[in-house]
Design an enzyme around this catalytic site. Structure first.
Site, PDB file in Angstrom:
ATOM      1  N   LYS A  13       0.733  -1.119  -0.116  1.00 23.54           N
ATOM      2  CA  LYS A  13      -0.058   0.193  -0.087  1.00 23.54           C
ATOM      3  C   LYS A  13       0.665   1.213  -0.044  1.00 23.54           C
ATOM      4  CE  LYS A  13      -2.294  -1.049   3.634  1.00 23.54           C
ATOM      5  NZ  LYS A  13      -1.736  -2.278   4.205  1.00 23.54           N
ATOM      6  N   ARG A  88      -9.507   1.024   9.140  1.00 15.59           N
ATOM      7  CA  ARG A  88      -8.844  -0.267   9.393  1.00 15.59           C
ATOM      8  C   ARG A  88      -9.756  -1.418  10.276  1.00 15.59           C
ATOM      9  NH1 ARG A  88      -3.081   0.562   8.888  1.00 15.59           N
ATOM     10  NH2 ARG A  88      -1.812  -1.408   9.180  1.00 15.59           N
ATOM     11  N   ARG A 127      11.527  -6.076   4.530  1.00 14.14           N
ATOM     12  CA  ARG A 127      11.367  -4.766   4.313  1.00 14.14           C
ATOM     13  C   ARG A 127      12.182  -3.733   4.974  1.00 14.14           C
ATOM     14  NH1 ARG A 127       5.368  -2.885   4.498  1.00 14.14           N
ATOM     15  NH2 ARG A 127       5.364  -3.057   6.670  1.00 14.14           N
ATOM     16  N   ARG A 155      11.501  -1.402  10.504  1.00 15.22           N
ATOM     17  CA  ARG A 155      10.326  -1.133  11.512  1.00 15.22           C
ATOM     18  C   ARG A 155      10.445  -1.965  12.461  1.00 15.22           C
ATOM     19  NH1 ARG A 155       4.932   0.086   7.751  1.00 15.22           N
ATOM     20  NH2 ARG A 155       3.980  -1.059   9.676  1.00 15.22           N
ATOM     21  N   ARG A 166      -0.118  -8.893  13.209  1.00 16.62           N
ATOM     22  CA  ARG A 166      -0.792  -8.137  12.418  1.00 16.62           C
ATOM     23  C   ARG A 166      -1.759  -8.632  11.293  1.00 16.62           C
ATOM     24  NH1 ARG A 166       4.217  -5.001  10.452  1.00 16.62           N
ATOM     25  NH2 ARG A 166       3.002  -3.790   9.138  1.00 16.62           N
TER      26      ARG A 166
HETATM   27  P1  AMP Z   1       1.030   0.822   8.837  1.00 17.05           P
HETATM   28  O1  AMP Z   1       2.306   1.624   8.459  1.00 17.05           O
HETATM   29  O2  AMP Z   1      -0.130   1.217   8.048  1.00 17.05           O
HETATM   30  O3  AMP Z   1       1.332  -0.755   8.672  1.00 17.05           O
HETATM   31  O4  AMP Z   1       0.553   0.806  10.299  1.00 17.05           O
HETATM   32  C1  AMP Z   1       1.663   0.539  11.100  1.00 17.05           C
HETATM   33  C2  AMP Z   1       0.920   0.242  12.569  1.00 17.05           C
HETATM   34  O5  AMP Z   1       0.189   1.491  12.923  1.00 17.05           O
HETATM   35  C3  AMP Z   1      -0.371  -0.628  12.566  1.00 17.05           C
HETATM   36  O6  AMP Z   1       0.132  -2.042  12.752  1.00 17.05           O
HETATM   37  C4  AMP Z   1      -0.927  -0.124  13.771  1.00 17.05           C
HETATM   38  O7  AMP Z   1      -0.598  -0.565  15.121  1.00 17.05           O
HETATM   39  C5  AMP Z   1      -0.954   1.366  13.516  1.00 17.05           C
HETATM   40  N1  AMP Z   1      -2.082   1.627  12.718  1.00 17.05           N
HETATM   41  C6  AMP Z   1      -2.081   2.485  11.581  1.00 17.05           C
HETATM   42  N2  AMP Z   1      -3.019   2.821  10.970  1.00 17.05           N
HETATM   43  C7  AMP Z   1      -4.020   2.353  11.860  1.00 17.05           C
HETATM   44  C8  AMP Z   1      -5.547   2.461  11.967  1.00 17.05           C
HETATM   45  N3  AMP Z   1      -6.275   2.984  10.848  1.00 17.05           N
HETATM   46  N4  AMP Z   1      -6.117   1.782  13.243  1.00 17.05           N
HETATM   47  C9  AMP Z   1      -5.243   1.364  14.168  1.00 17.05           C
HETATM   48  N5  AMP Z   1      -4.040   1.320  14.058  1.00 17.05           N
HETATM   49  C10 AMP Z   1      -3.410   1.719  12.922  1.00 17.05           C
END
Ligand code: AMP
Length: 211
Positions: A13, A88, A127, A155, A166
């Site tokens: 994404k 999400r 990654r 990360r 996740r």
């Molecule tokens: P991402 O970079 O989108 O993979 O997000 C990394 C982490 O941030 C996720 O695993 C969640 O812990 C948190 N996070 C990001 N977006 C959301 C969301 N919309 N709702 C809840 N947690 C989020």
């Protein structure tokens, strides 16, 4: 164009959103990036979010919803946005829908990038991100140039353990937004397999086919 990108962790994404920016001239709004920035600068929101993020859990809806809705109401998002990682959960999708109705705004599309679970762990654990440019690489599939390798970071939630958590969360909490958008005739599915270029081409074809 107002779009949402949905897909499991590691679907691409963030990579695809960055590639589509030039083409569609709309801001890329990633709640994950916003939360990581809050963690880095040590804001109260960041301190609260860090524990959830590091173990691969979702940050509570009440924290994320306000943050995301405030962001899409900024002037740079007035004529469009590409949301990545939000909504999400079903309550997040409902809150976004209510906020958009209040603002008299319509969503144009929800793009689901599909990648099989069996490939996700390998994609995520390889990654790495360049902290200076924000570029995302994969040590095998999208190797970084030699001159940036030493500064790349992984990360904290890209370990095998956090990634497995996740994925479980994706299926239990995020997948229910797929029928939510399907029932509103907004969902388009794109195959996330293949090189980033191949997926970008599919995304552009899908998005341009909508209008
Ligand atoms: P991402 O970079 O989108 O993979 O997000 C990394 C982490 O941030 C996720 O695993 C969640 O812990 C948190 N996070 C990001 N977006 C959301 C969301 N919309 N709702 C809840 N947690 C989020």
């Amino acid at each position: 164009m107002r779009m949402i990108l949905v897909g499991p962790p590691g679907a691409g994404k963030g990579t695809q959103a960055a590639r589509l920016l030039d083409r569609f001239k709309i801001p890329h709004i990633s709640t994950g990036d916003m939360l990581r920035a809050a963690v880095k600068s040590g804001t109260p929101l960041g301190v609260e979010a860090a524990g959830y993020m590091n173990r691969g859990a979702l940050v509570p809806d009440e924290v994320v919803i306000g943050m995301a809705i405030e962001r899409i109401s900024q002037p740079d998002a007035s004529s469009g946005f590409m949301l990545d990682g939000f909504p999400r959960t079903r309550p997040q999708a409902e809150a976004l829908e209510a906020a958009l109705v209040d603002a008299g705004i319509k969503l144009d599309a929800v793009i689901l990038i599909q990648v099989d679970d069996s490939l996700i762990i390998e994609r995520i654990t390889g990654r790495r991100t360049d902290p200076e440019t924000g570029a995302i690489y994969h040590m095998t599939f999208s190797p970084p140039p030699a001159d940036v390798v030493d500064r790349l970071v992984q990360r904290k939630d890209d370990t095998e353990e956090a990634c497995a958590a996740r994925l479980v969360k994706y299926h239990s909490d995020t997948a229910p937004i797929i029928p939510f958008y399907e029932s509103r005739a907004l969902l388009t599915r794109v195959d996330g397999l293949g090189s980033p270029d191949e997926v970008t081409k599919r995304m552009i074809d899908a998005i341009e086919g909508l209008s």
